[in-house]
Design a protein around this motif. Structure first.
Motif, mmCIF file in Angstrom:
data_model
loop_
_atom_site.group_PDB
_atom_site.id
_atom_site.type_symbol
_atom_site.label_atom_id
_atom_site.label_comp_id
_atom_site.label_asym_id
_atom_site.label_seq_id
_atom_site.Cartn_x
_atom_site.Cartn_y
_atom_site.Cartn_z
ATOM 1 N N TYR A 73 33.173 26.135 79.566
ATOM 2 C CA TYR A 73 32.954 27.211 80.545
ATOM 3 C C TYR A 73 31.546 27.194 81.137
ATOM 4 O O TYR A 73 31.363 27.240 82.328
ATOM 5 C CB TYR A 73 33.178 28.586 79.918
ATOM 6 N N ASP A 74 30.537 27.202 80.287
ATOM 7 C CA ASP A 74 29.156 27.172 80.771
ATOM 8 C C ASP A 74 28.256 26.664 79.656
ATOM 9 O O ASP A 74 28.746 26.319 78.570
ATOM 10 C CB ASP A 74 28.707 28.549 81.316
ATOM 11 N N VAL A 104 27.791 35.487 69.117
ATOM 12 C CA VAL A 104 29.048 36.199 69.381
ATOM 13 C C VAL A 104 30.247 35.277 69.146
ATOM 14 O O VAL A 104 31.223 35.658 68.502
ATOM 15 C CB VAL A 104 29.079 36.730 70.839
ATOM 16 N N ILE A 105 30.168 34.046 69.658
ATOM 17 C CA ILE A 105 31.348 33.169 69.624
ATOM 18 C C ILE A 105 31.511 32.479 68.272
ATOM 19 O O ILE A 105 32.622 32.351 67.763
ATOM 20 C CB ILE A 105 31.287 32.139 70.770
ATOM 21 N N TYR A 153 29.985 28.424 86.817
ATOM 22 C CA TYR A 153 29.246 27.193 86.563
ATOM 23 C C TYR A 153 30.149 26.321 85.680
ATOM 24 O O TYR A 153 31.359 26.566 85.602
ATOM 25 C CB TYR A 153 27.929 27.491 85.824
ATOM 26 N N GLY A 169 25.692 34.034 89.122
ATOM 27 C CA GLY A 169 25.929 33.773 87.703
ATOM 28 C C GLY A 169 27.138 32.931 87.377
ATOM 29 O O GLY A 169 27.361 32.588 86.220
ATOM 30 N N THR A 199 19.597 34.094 75.798
ATOM 31 C CA THR A 199 20.996 34.464 76.039
ATOM 32 C C THR A 199 21.931 33.466 75.361
ATOM 33 O O THR A 199 22.995 33.836 74.869
ATOM 34 C CB THR A 199 21.290 34.532 77.554
ATOM 35 N N TYR A 200 21.540 32.212 75.328
ATOM 36 C CA TYR A 200 22.335 31.217 74.605
ATOM 37 C C TYR A 200 22.428 31.610 73.130
ATOM 38 O O TYR A 200 23.483 31.497 72.498
ATOM 39 C CB TYR A 200 21.711 29.818 74.714
ATOM 40 N N GLY A 243 17.794 29.135 83.540
ATOM 41 C CA GLY A 243 19.157 28.734 83.219
ATOM 42 C C GLY A 243 20.045 28.511 84.423
ATOM 43 O O GLY A 243 21.156 28.004 84.288
ATOM 44 N N ALA A 244 19.592 28.878 85.635
ATOM 45 C CA ALA A 244 20.363 28.632 86.853
ATOM 46 C C ALA A 244 19.378 28.257 87.955
ATOM 47 O O ALA A 244 18.421 28.990 88.196
ATOM 48 C CB ALA A 244 21.152 29.878 87.254
ATOM 49 N N GLU A 279 30.354 26.197 71.187
ATOM 50 C CA GLU A 279 31.379 25.203 70.823
ATOM 51 C C GLU A 279 30.745 24.019 70.099
ATOM 52 O O GLU A 279 31.332 23.457 69.174
ATOM 53 C CB GLU A 279 32.108 24.713 72.078
ATOM 54 N N ALA A 333 25.950 28.192 77.809
ATOM 55 C CA ALA A 333 25.803 29.064 76.644
ATOM 56 C C ALA A 333 27.021 28.966 75.725
ATOM 57 O O ALA A 333 26.889 28.746 74.514
ATOM 58 C CB ALA A 333 25.595 30.510 77.104
ATOM 59 N N SER A 334 28.208 29.116 76.286
ATOM 60 C CA SER A 334 29.405 29.025 75.446
ATOM 61 C C SER A 334 29.612 27.587 74.986
ATOM 62 O O SER A 334 30.191 27.346 73.921
ATOM 63 C CB SER A 334 30.628 29.556 76.189
ATOM 64 N N ASP A 343 22.278 34.606 71.923
ATOM 65 C CA ASP A 343 23.206 35.738 71.840
ATOM 66 C C ASP A 343 24.657 35.265 71.861
ATOM 67 O O ASP A 343 25.489 35.701 71.059
ATOM 68 C CB ASP A 343 23.015 36.675 73.051
ATOM 69 N N VAL A 344 24.957 34.379 72.808
ATOM 70 C CA VAL A 344 26.341 33.946 73.003
ATOM 71 C C VAL A 344 26.822 33.141 71.796
ATOM 72 O O VAL A 344 27.961 33.292 71.335
ATOM 73 C CB VAL A 344 26.466 33.140 74.324
#
Lengths: 458, 487
Positions: A131-132, A172-173, A280, A277, A165-166, A72-73, A139, A134-135, A168-169
C-alpha cells in the motif's frame, strides 16, 4: 439514468424473463423490517458540468502554494507521458490480473517494474507493490519474523530517526502479533543513528534491525556498520529507502559485507503526485532465499502451451485467497496503477535522469539551507552529510511561523517539534529539482519578514 | 491494428539514449561521501520518450478492461468508472497539495472528505466513518483491530476468536490472524443461509466477533440476519460487515440498521473508483456507537465552517494510524465525485439495476440449461453457475469455460470461488451493462457449451486468440523468473 443504459422496454423484457412483477420484488428476501426508506441524507444528483464547477471551486479555494515540505512525500516533476498513459482505460479500468492471458499488458509491466526495483535496490527480487512505505515497513517486520528462523525473540530495533509515522503504523499493524519494538537513539549533533547504541544488544536474540537511509531528518546513516552489526548478531537488516536517492546512494543490496536483507520504501517520488497523501505505493525487495516469506503479488515469466513466453501471478500459495488464515499477509488489492506510473517514470528518466533529479534536489536543498540559515533566529540542527532534506531550528515556536508563511502562499516545511521535543523548535524542510533559485529566494525573504514581524509583535 | 506482442522495455534500450526533456540537464555531482556512494548504475531502460510511450501503449492493448470488454468478475463489481471522476480528481490544486501542508491551505479538500464521511454514514447507517484504510483488506484489519480494542478496553481479554463462514473471502481469516485472533469456520446450509445451530454452538466467552458479508459471497441475502445478530451480540461478540457486496443493497437496507458494529466499504467496487490493474483501492470503515472511540485516525472533523484533522489527541483510544499520511485521498476524491453525480436517487438505482441485471442473466442462463448453485434463491447483484455436469459429462471444467470466454471477447467471471461450490463461476454483471451486452454473453455461454459437447478440445486448449495461450503456472512457481537479466 446516469450510467445506466436500460430503456423502459429493456426493463419490461428483463422482468418478464425473471418472472418478477417489478424491480422491487427482486429485494423480497430482505426482511421487511430492515428495508431502508431511501437515502434522504444524500444530496440530489449533479450533472457532469455541475460537479465540475463544484470541484473547481474547492480546488481554487486551496490554491497552489509554493511547497517546501518533504517528510515522506516529495514533489518531483512528472513527465506528461506518465499519466497520459496511466489513465488509459486499458490500465485504469482493468483489475488484478487473475486471468493472465487477458492481462498480459499489466503483467509484463509489473515484471519490468520488479526488474527495475530489484536493480535499484541491488537485491534479487521485488514484489508487485504494497500500500505505502509505512505499511510496507510493517509487512517487512512481519516478514523478518518469518524469515529469520535463527531468532525466537520477535524483537525488532527501530531508530528514533526513522519517520515517526512509520513507527506508529508499524506498531498498529504488527503490534497485535507480539512483536516487541525497541528504539535506537540518534546523535544530537549529527542526526544519524548511533551505531554504538547497538552495542548493548550484542549477543542478544534480535530478529531484525531497521535503518532508514536517508533518515527522517535527511541525514545519511552509516548503513554499512549497522548492516554488519545486524549480521554479526544473526539479525536481519531492513532498509527503508527513498527510491530517488538510490540512483546516487549506495543501495541496500550493497550495504556492509553482505547487503541488507529486505528493502522497503514509498514509491511516491517515482511519478506519483502528492495528492494530499495518496494513493502512493510501497515497494519491497529482498533476496531470493526469502521469496516465499514475501507478502503481496509477485509476477513470474513462464511459457504458454505453445512454448511462447508470457507472464502470470506466481507463488500464490503464500496469499490469502489460497492460504486463508495462514497467509503471509491479508493484502489483496495493492497499488497497481501507481506502479504503472512508476514504471513509465523510471523508463523515461533512466539511471542518468534519476541521478540528475537526485543530485539537483540535493543541490537545491543545500541552497535552501544556506538561504534560510542566513535569516536571524534560524540555524541548522545537524552537521552530517544529508540527502534532500534538513532540520532547521528556530528561536520560537514553528507553528505560528508556518501559518504566517501559508498566508503568503508558502508551505514552509513540516513542524516536527512535537515528535522530537529534545530538538526544540524544529522545522524539516526540503527542496527538490522543482524549486528554482527564485523560489528559494522568495521563501528566504518571506521567512525573514515573518521572523522580523513576529519579533516586533513580541 | 492492436498489438499482440511487445518486447520488454529493456530490449528497446540503447546505451546513452534517454528522454532528455524530462530532467534537469545541468550536470550535477551529488556531494556524497565516497563510502555512501552507489557503485554501478541501476538497470533502468535507456529509451526515447516516443519509444516509452509506444511500448506502454502497446502493453495496454494486451489487457482486457472495463473500457474495452464486459468484465463480469464476481465479487469485484467491475462497473463503468465515469471519466469525470478522474478528470476532476486530477485538478492541479488537488493533485499538488502536500499532505502535511497547513489545514488553512486545504479547506477545500478537507470539506470534500468531510462530506464524503457524512454521505457514507448515511449510506451505511453507521455512526462514524474513517476514510484512512487503503484497501478492503486494510479496512478489514481496522475493523477487527477495533473489535479487539473494544474488548480490551472492557478488560474482556479472553475474546480472541473470530467466527468466519466457510464461504468467506480469504482476506477475512487472513485479517483475523494479522490481528492476533484465531479463526473458527462455520458451515453454510445447502440453501445458502448460515447454519445458525453451528453458530450457536460456536459462540461463547472466547468470541470476539463474526465477519459476515451480506449478501454473502454466494450471492444471496442472509435472511436470518436478525437471529444471527442476536446470537452473536448475546454471546458478547461484535458483528463485522464485509462491504464487498454493498453494491447489492445500496439504499435498500443499511448495515447499521441490520445491527452491524463495524463495516468496511470497498470504494473501488461500490463507488466506482478504478481498479487500476490491481489497486489502488480504498477501504473506508464505518462504526456503531460503541466503536466510535477506536476509529483509525486521521478523520476529518468540523468546527462550524472550519475543517481539521482529528488525530490521537482527539481520539485517545484510537487503534492508530494505518498509513504514512491519510490514506488514498485521490481515490476518495473519485468516490466523492461519483456519489455527487449519482445523488440519492442514483445510488438506489445502482442496487436496483445491478440486481436486475444479475437476476436476468441468471434466468437466461438457467433457461439455456446451465445449473445455478442456488436456484431456489433470489440472486443478489451476483450469482453462481456450477459447471459440475459439464465437467462430469464432457471433462470441461470451469477454468476451460473461463478461458474460452476470453476468445469470445468476455472477461471471465470469478472461477473456483467460493470454494464450497464445485466448478463454479461467480458472475457479477453490475448495473452499467446493457441488456444487449448480457444477451451477447448468454449467446457465448451457449456456444461454448455446445463446443464442450462436440469439440471439448476447443475449451481445453483455450484461449486461442489472445496474446498468449494458457500459461504454465507450475513452471512459473518452480523455475522462478521474477526479473529480466541481460543475456
Amino acid at each position: 439514468m446516469p450510467f445506466i443504459p436500460h430503456t423502459e422496454d429493456d426493463i419490461r423484457t428483463m422482468l418478464e424473463a425473471i418472472g418478477a412483477p417489478d424491480i422491487d420484488a427482486l429485494f423480497d428476501e430482505i426482511p421487511a423490517n430492515l428495508r431502508a426508506p431511501g437515502l434522504p441524507g444524500v444530496p440530489p444528483a449533479l450533472n457532469e458540468m455541475e460537479v465540475g464547477r463544484l470541484l473547481a471551486g474547492f480546488a481554487t479555494r486551496d490554491g497552489r502554494p509554493l511547497n517546501f515540505i518533504g517528510a515522506g512525500a516529495y514533489e518531483h516533476h512528472i513527465p506528461s507521458a506518465v499519466w497520459a498513459i496511466v489513465t488509459r482505460g486499458e490500465f485504469y479500468s482493468a483489475y488484478t490480473p487473475y486471468q493472465a492471458e487477458a492481462s498480459q499488458g499489466t503483467l509484463q509491466l509489473l515484471y519490468e517494474y520488479q526488474t527495475m526495483m530489484a536493480s535499484l535496490t541491488a537485491l534479487d527480487i521485488s514484489n508487485a507493490s504494497l500500500y505505502d512505505g509505512a505499511s510496507g515497513l510493517a509487512e517487512a517486520c512481519l516478514m523478518a519474523v518469518r524469515a529469520n528462523r535463527k531468532s525466537k525473540s520477535q524483537r525488532i530495533l527501530l531508530p528514533a530517526a526513522l519517520n515517526p509515522t512509520y513507527r506508529d503504523v508499524v506498531q498498529v499493524i504488527a503490534g497485535n502479533q507480539n512483536i516487541a519494538f525497541e528504539l535506537l537513539p540518534y546523535d544530537q549533533k549529527g542526526g544519524q543513528t548511533l551505531v554504538s547504541a547497538l552495542e548493548p544488544y550484542s549477543g542478544q536474540d534480535i530478529t531484525a534491525v531497521v535503518l532508514q537511509q536517508p533518515n527522517f531528518f535527511g541525514t545519511l546513516e552509516d548503513a554499512d556498520a549497522a548492516t554488519d552489526w545486524a549480521h554479526a548478531n544473526n539479525a536481519l537488516l531492513i532498509g527503508v529507502v527513498n527510491p530517488t536517492s538510490l540512483a546516487v546512494l549506495k543501495p541496500p543490496g550493497q550495504w556492509g559485507r553482505l547487503g541488507a536483507d529486505i528493502a522497503v520504501g514509498d514509491g511516491q517520488p517515482l511519478g506519483v503526485p502528492l495528492s494530499s497523501g495518496g494513493p502512493y505505493f510501497g515497494f519491497m525487495a529482498t533476496r531470493t532465499e526469502h521469496v516465499r516469506q514475501m507478502p503481496g503479488r509477485i509476477i513470474g515469466r513462464t511459457l504458454d502451451l505453445d512454448g511462447k513466453p508470457g507472464f502470470t501471478l506466481t507463488l500464490q500459495a503464500r496469499e490469502q485467497h489460497i492460504r486463508r488464515s495462514k497467509a503471509t499477509s491479508n493484502i489483496c488489492t495493492n497499488q497497481g496503477l501507481l506502479v504503472t506510473a512508476a514504471t513509465i517514470y523510471m523508463s523515461l528518466l533512466g539511471a542518468r535522469g534519476l541521478a540528475q533529479v537526485a543530485g539537483t534536489s540535493m543541490q537545491r536543498t543545500q541552497q535552501l539551507v544556506d538561504a534560510l540559515t542566513r535569516v536571524p533566529g534560524v540555524r541548522l540542527a545537524f552537521d552530517r552529510p544529508r540527502f534532500h532534506e534538513a532540520v532547521l531550528l528556530l528561536d520560537r515556536p514553528v507553528k505560528p511561523v508556518l501559518e504566517a508563511l501559508a498566508r503568503r502562499g508558502i508551505v514552509g516545511g513540516a513542524d516536527i517539534s512535537a515528535r522530537y521535543p529534545s530538538l526544540g523548535n524544529a522545522l524539516l524542510v526540503c527542496a527538490t529539482e522543482t524549486r528554482t533559485l527564485a523560489d528559494i529566494d522568495t521563501y528566504a525573504q518571506a521567512l525573514a519578514e515573518t521572523m522580523r514581524n513576529s519579533a516586533a509583535a513580541a | 491494428m492492436k498489438a499482440m506482442h511487445e518486447k520488454l522495455i529493456f530490449e528497446h534500450s540503447a546505451p546513452g539514449r534517454s528522454a532528455e526533456a524530462q530532467y534537469p540537464q545541468v550536470p550535477v555531482e551529488a556531494p556524497i561521501p565516497a563510502a555512501l556512494r552507489r557503485a554501478g548504475a541501476p538497470l533502468l531502460p535507456e529509451v526515447s520518450e516516443l519509444q516509452a510511450v509506444r511500448h506502454f501503449t502497446r502493453l495496454s492493448q494486451l489487457n482486457f478492461s472495463i473500457d474495452t470488454h464486459f468484465y463480469p468478475l464476481g465479487s469485484c463489481t467491475m462497473k463503468y468508472n465515469p471519466k469525470a471522476c478522474n478528470q476532476y480528481a486530477m485538478l492541479p490544486e488537488l493533485l499538488n497539495r502536500h499532505p502535511l501542508a497547513p489545514e488553512s491551505t486545504g479547506q477545500g479538500i478537507l470539506q470534500i472528505l468531510y462530506e464524503l464521511q457524512e454521505m457514507l454514514k448515511e449510506v451505511t447507517g453507521m455512526r462514524g466513518v474513517s476514510l484512512t484504510p487503503m484497501a478492503g483488506a486494510q479496512g478489514e484489519f481496522a475493523g477487527v483491530a477495533m473489535i479487539r480494542a473494544y474488548h480490551k478496553a472492557r478488560k474482556d481479554l479472553a475474546r480472541v476468536e473470530i467466527i468466519v463462514p466457510d464461504a468467506a473471502h480469504g482476506t477475512n481469516p487472513a485479517t483475523a490472524t494479522m490481528c492476533g485472533c484465531t479463526v473458527k469456520e462455520i458451515p453454510t446450509l445447502p440453501n445458502g443461509d448460515i447454519d445458525l445451530d453451528s453458530l450457536r454452538a460456536a459462540v461463547g466467552p472466547q468470541t470476539a466477533g463474526i465477519m459476515l458479508t451480506n449478501p454473502s459471497t454466494i450471492g444471496v441475502f442472509e435472511r436470518h440476519i436478525d437471529d444471527l445478530r442476536r446470537i452473536v451480540h448475546e454471546a458478547g461478540g461484535l458483528l463485522y460487515y464485509d462491504g464487498a457486496n454493498l453494491n447489492a443493497i445500496l439504499g435498500k437496507v443499511r448495515p447499521g440498521d441490520m445491527g452491524f458494529d463495524v463495516i468496511h466499504m470497498n470504494l473501488h467496487k461500490t463507488f466506482s473508483t478504478p481498479h487500476g490493474g490491481g489497486g489502488p483501492g480504498s477501504g473506508a470503515v464505518g462504526v456503531s456507537e460503541r466503536l466510535l472511540p477506536f476509529m483509525p485516525v486521521p478523520i476529518v472533523g468540523s468546527d462550524g465552517d472550519r475543517y481539521r484533522w482529528l488525530d490521537e489527541k482527539d481520539l485517545p483510544q484510537t487503534i492508530g494510524r494505518l498509513s504514512g499520511f491519510m490514506g488514498n485521498t485521490g481515490v476518495l476524491l473519485r468516490a466523492y465525485i461519483y456519489m455527487r453525480m449519482l445523488g440519492r436517487d442514483g445510488m438506489q438505482r445502482v442496487s436496483e439495476f445491478a440486481t436486475l441485471n444479475s437476476n436476468y442473466l441468471a434466468a437466461r442462463l438457467r433457461a439455456a440449461g446451465f445449473e445455478l448453485a442456488y436456484p431456489e434463491r433470489r440472486a443478489s447483484h451476483e450469482f453462481i453457475v456450477t459447471l459440475r455436469r459439464e465437467a462430469h459429462e464432457w471433462g470441461t471444467n470451469a477454468m476451460d469455460f473461463a478461458k474460452r470466454l476470453l476468445d469470445y471477447g468476455f472477461h471471465a467471471p470469478t472461477t473456483y470461488f467460493p470454494l464450497l461450490v464445485p466448478e463454479c463461476l461467480l458472475i457479477e454483471p453490475t448495473e452499467t451493462e446493457s441488456k444487449e451486452e448480457l444477451d451477447a454473453f448468454v449467446d457465448a455461454m451457449i456456444a461454448i457449451r455446445r463446443e464442450a459437447e462436440t469439440e471439448p478440445d476447443k475449451l481445453k486448449g483455450a484461449p486461442w486468440t489472445l496474446p498468449v495461450r494458457r500459461l504454465d503456472d507450475v513452471r512459473a512457481a518452480k523455475q522462478l523468473d521474477l526479473t529480466w537479466k541481460a543475456a
